[in-house]
Design an enzyme around this catalytic site. Structure first.
Site, PDB file in Angstrom:
ATOM      1  N   VAL A   1     -10.519  -7.663  24.375  1.00  0.00           N
ATOM      2  CA  VAL A   1      -9.062  -7.316  24.508  1.00  0.00           C
ATOM      3  C   VAL A   1      -8.904  -6.431  24.393  1.00  0.00           C
ATOM      4  O   VAL A   1      -7.470  -5.746  24.733  1.00  0.00           O
ATOM      5  CB  VAL A   1      -8.267  -8.135  22.874  1.00  0.00           C
ATOM      6  CG1 VAL A   1      -8.559  -9.683  23.612  1.00  0.00           C
ATOM      7  CG2 VAL A   1      -9.178  -7.786  22.212  1.00  0.00           C
ATOM      8  N   SER A  40      -4.756  -6.072   7.427  1.00  0.00           N
ATOM      9  CA  SER A  40      -5.169  -5.968   6.212  1.00  0.00           C
ATOM     10  C   SER A  40      -4.246  -5.488   5.596  1.00  0.00           C
ATOM     11  O   SER A  40      -4.026  -5.130   5.394  1.00  0.00           O
ATOM     12  CB  SER A  40      -6.304  -4.955   6.678  1.00  0.00           C
ATOM     13  OG  SER A  40      -6.555  -4.698   5.253  1.00  0.00           O
ATOM     14  N   TYR A  72      -7.238   4.079  10.012  1.00  0.00           N
ATOM     15  CA  TYR A  72      -7.372   2.512   9.716  1.00  0.00           C
ATOM     16  C   TYR A  72      -6.292   1.894   8.674  1.00  0.00           C
ATOM     17  O   TYR A  72      -6.099   1.041   9.570  1.00  0.00           O
ATOM     18  CB  TYR A  72      -8.681   2.502   8.944  1.00  0.00           C
ATOM     19  CG  TYR A  72      -8.788   1.200   8.587  1.00  0.00           C
ATOM     20  CD1 TYR A  72      -9.363  -0.523   9.950  1.00  0.00           C
ATOM     21  CD2 TYR A  72      -8.768   0.450   7.390  1.00  0.00           C
ATOM     22  CE1 TYR A  72      -9.515  -1.936   9.267  1.00  0.00           C
ATOM     23  CE2 TYR A  72      -8.667  -1.729   7.341  1.00  0.00           C
ATOM     24  CZ  TYR A  72      -9.181  -2.135   8.910  1.00  0.00           C
ATOM     25  OH  TYR A  72      -9.279  -3.240   8.039  1.00  0.00           O
ATOM     26  N   ALA A  79      -3.519   3.157   8.416  1.00  0.00           N
ATOM     27  CA  ALA A  79      -2.057   3.594   9.318  1.00  0.00           C
ATOM     28  C   ALA A  79      -1.644   2.111  10.244  1.00  0.00           C
ATOM     29  O   ALA A  79      -0.666   1.913  10.841  1.00  0.00           O
ATOM     30  CB  ALA A  79      -2.066   4.712  10.167  1.00  0.00           C
TER      31      ALA A  79
HETATM   32  N1  LIG Z   1     -13.113 -10.280   6.068  1.00  0.00           N
HETATM   33  C1  LIG Z   1     -12.206  -9.150   5.807  1.00  0.00           C
HETATM   34  O1  LIG Z   1     -12.306  -9.280   4.306  1.00  0.00           O
HETATM   35  C2  LIG Z   1     -11.347  -8.409   6.055  1.00  0.00           C
HETATM   36  C3  LIG Z   1     -10.279  -7.231   5.861  1.00  0.00           C
HETATM   37  C4  LIG Z   1      -9.409  -6.708   6.359  1.00  0.00           C
HETATM   38  C5  LIG Z   1      -9.264  -6.808   7.268  1.00  0.00           C
HETATM   39  N2  LIG Z   1      -9.306  -7.834   7.981  1.00  0.00           N
HETATM   40  C6  LIG Z   1      -8.923  -8.269   9.374  1.00  0.00           C
HETATM   41  O2  LIG Z   1     -10.031  -9.732   9.746  1.00  0.00           O
HETATM   42  C7  LIG Z   1      -9.565  -9.525  11.274  1.00  0.00           C
HETATM   43  C8  LIG Z   1     -10.797 -10.778  11.752  1.00  0.00           C
HETATM   44  O3  LIG Z   1     -11.951 -10.375  10.856  1.00  0.00           O
HETATM   45  P1  LIG Z   1     -13.186 -10.571  10.545  1.00  0.00           P
HETATM   46  O4  LIG Z   1     -13.452  -9.953   9.157  1.00  0.00           O
HETATM   47  O5  LIG Z   1     -13.095 -12.542  10.786  1.00  0.00           O
HETATM   48  O6  LIG Z   1     -13.843 -10.052  11.951  1.00  0.00           O
HETATM   49  P2  LIG Z   1     -15.409 -10.091  12.892  1.00  0.00           P
HETATM   50  O7  LIG Z   1     -15.912  -9.194  13.535  1.00  0.00           O
HETATM   51  O8  LIG Z   1     -16.522 -11.054  11.066  1.00  0.00           O
HETATM   52  O9  LIG Z   1     -14.794 -10.944  13.614  1.00  0.00           O
HETATM   53  C9  LIG Z   1     -14.323 -10.944  14.921  1.00  0.00           C
HETATM   54  C10 LIG Z   1     -14.446 -11.816  15.931  1.00  0.00           C
HETATM   55  O10 LIG Z   1     -13.644 -11.340  17.313  1.00  0.00           O
HETATM   56  C11 LIG Z   1     -15.273 -10.704  18.329  1.00  0.00           C
HETATM   57  N3  LIG Z   1     -14.454  -9.492  18.346  1.00  0.00           N
HETATM   58  C12 LIG Z   1     -14.513  -8.064  18.633  1.00  0.00           C
HETATM   59  N4  LIG Z   1     -14.116  -7.023  19.093  1.00  0.00           N
HETATM   60  C13 LIG Z   1     -13.445  -8.427  20.168  1.00  0.00           C
HETATM   61  C14 LIG Z   1     -12.864  -7.557  21.818  1.00  0.00           C
HETATM   62  N5  LIG Z   1     -12.501  -6.101  21.951  1.00  0.00           N
HETATM   63  N6  LIG Z   1     -12.123  -8.385  22.202  1.00  0.00           N
HETATM   64  C15 LIG Z   1     -12.423  -9.565  22.337  1.00  0.00           C
HETATM   65  N7  LIG Z   1     -12.723 -10.315  21.150  1.00  0.00           N
HETATM   66  C16 LIG Z   1     -13.532  -8.797  20.379  1.00  0.00           C
HETATM   67  C17 LIG Z   1     -15.805 -10.691  16.987  1.00  0.00           C
HETATM   68  O11 LIG Z   1     -17.331 -10.829  18.365  1.00  0.00           O
HETATM   69  C18 LIG Z   1     -15.992 -11.995  16.407  1.00  0.00           C
HETATM   70  O12 LIG Z   1     -16.122 -13.392  16.976  1.00  0.00           O
HETATM   71  C19 LIG Z   1      -9.832  -8.124  12.007  1.00  0.00           C
HETATM   72  O13 LIG Z   1      -8.375  -8.178  12.133  1.00  0.00           O
HETATM   73  C20 LIG Z   1     -10.604  -7.359  10.664  1.00  0.00           C
HETATM   74  O14 LIG Z   1      -9.833  -5.902  10.628  1.00  0.00           O
HETATM   75  C21 LIG Z   1     -11.011  -8.649   8.124  1.00  0.00           C
END
Ligand SMILES: NC(=O)c1ccc[n+]([C@@H]2O[C@H](COP(=O)([O-])OP(=O)(O)OC[C@H]3O[C@@H](n4cnc5c(N)ncnc54)[C@H](O)[C@@H]3O)[C@@H](O)[C@H]2O)c1
Length: 285
Positions: A79, A158, A171, A173
């Site tokens: 994306v 986040s 990050y 920001a």
């Molecule tokens: N897990 C946490 O505790 C946490 C904390 C703060 C924020 N977040 C945010 O929540 C969201 C999801 O996080 P997560 O922990 O599930 O992440 P993750 O990396 O475990 O899962 C992300 C998914 O997106 C896919 N992906 C990665 N880059 C991509 C791209 N360029 N195009 C299409 N698909 C892509 C990956 O293959 C994966 O399936 C993110 O925005 C992350 O920053 C998560």
């Protein structure tokens, strides 16, 4: 004074299928929080269009959904790339004409560089994986949502976009920008039927953020790490996304909800199991 519910309040006829007949795009919908959202939305009757960079993850989630009797399609796309997003939009809009729900979920805290060691290249990478694609994908689908009479946008960012994050201000920001983009979209397009809300995630066990491996000896400290006293799971993020995507939240727009086990609310205070009380200056907990 009438207290009768007017006709413009959407009726919920089936509480077990809150997205029946809806089309939902989920970026990063193959694993982690996005995977849980794809599965829960499909369980609630949506046709899910999974936009995922990793073909195996996309395929696995697609198979899970189909095995459970749901409907989904997988698109292997990055994306961050304009051409990929254009290809995704073309395929989805050709199939459905428009969409009802968009979940911008992709994001990453890496490359984690303390600000003094960061460079214009790391800032650009942070921008592209956390913010640029939110603009790209929203831009690609918003007009079709408006043409359909409205819909719901849910942006995962986040808790670090909602509080001071000392570890990586760039990050923080980018995530704050996603949260504010969400609020501005809601203000600008509410009259066209669009609602937009964000989720400020924290402490959720996913492939990206593994809170367990290597921390086995510290599991007893969860009561000091999070007010709810435990680790969170993708399904718990997905339930809030379902609320925001569906008519359950028909009068909620422009908000950013921390789904963080209370870390934002309890910031600055730590429960000390040893002392049996809260401390704001931990000396070893
Ligand atoms: N897990 C946490 O505790 C946490 C904390 C703060 C924020 N977040 C945010 O929540 C969201 C999801 O996080 P997560 O922990 O599930 O992440 P993750 O990396 O475990 O899962 C992300 C998914 O997106 C896919 N992906 C990665 N880059 C991509 C791209 N360029 N195009 C299409 N698909 C892509 C990956 O293959 C994966 O399936 C993110 O925005 C992350 O920053 C998560």
């Amino acid at each position: 004074m009438s207290t009768q519910q007017p006709e413009d309040v959407p009726a919920i006829s089936d509480w077990s299928r809150l997205l029946a007949g809806k089309v939902a795009v989920v970026t990063g919908g193959g694993d982690g929080i996005g995977g849980a959202i794809s599965r829960l939305f499909a369980q609630h009757g949506a046709t899910v269009e999974i936009a995922e960079i990793d073909a195996d993850r996309a395929e696995r989630t697609l198979r899970d959904i189909e095995a459970a009797g749901g409907r989904a399609h997988a698109h292997v796309v990055d994306v961050r790339e304009e051409d990929d997003v254009a290809r995704l939009a073309k395929a989805v809009l050709a199939r459905h004409g428009g969409i009802d729900v968009l979940v911008n979920n992709v994001g990453d805290y890496r490359p984690l560089a303390p600000f003094l060691q960061s460079t214009p290249e790391t800032w650009d990478a942070m921008y592209r994986i956390n913010l640029h694609h939110v603009f790209l994908v929203t831009h690609a689908f918003l007009a079709s949502m408006i043409a359909r009479g409205g819909g719901s946008i849910v942006n995962l960012h986040s808790v670090e976009g909602m509080r001071g994050y000392p570890g990586e201000p760039v990050y923080g920001a980018m995530k704050a920008a996603v949260a504010h983009f969400t609020t501005c979209l809601a203000a600008g397009h509410g009259r066209q039927g669009i609602r937009a809300n964000g989720i400020g995630t924290d402490l959720c066990q996913t492939p990206q953020v593994d809170y367990r491996t290597g921390f086995e000896a510290s599991e007893h400290l969860w009561p000091s790490w999070a007010p709810v006293g435990r680790l969170g799971w993708p399904e718990e993020q997905a339930r809030v996304a379902l609320f925001l995507a569906s008519d359950l939240s028909s009068y909620v727009t422009g908000h950013n909800i921390p789904v963080d086990g209370g870390t934002k609310a309890g910031g600055g205070w730590f429960f000390s199991p040893a002392a049996g009380r809260f401390v704001n200056r931990p000396t070893g907990l």
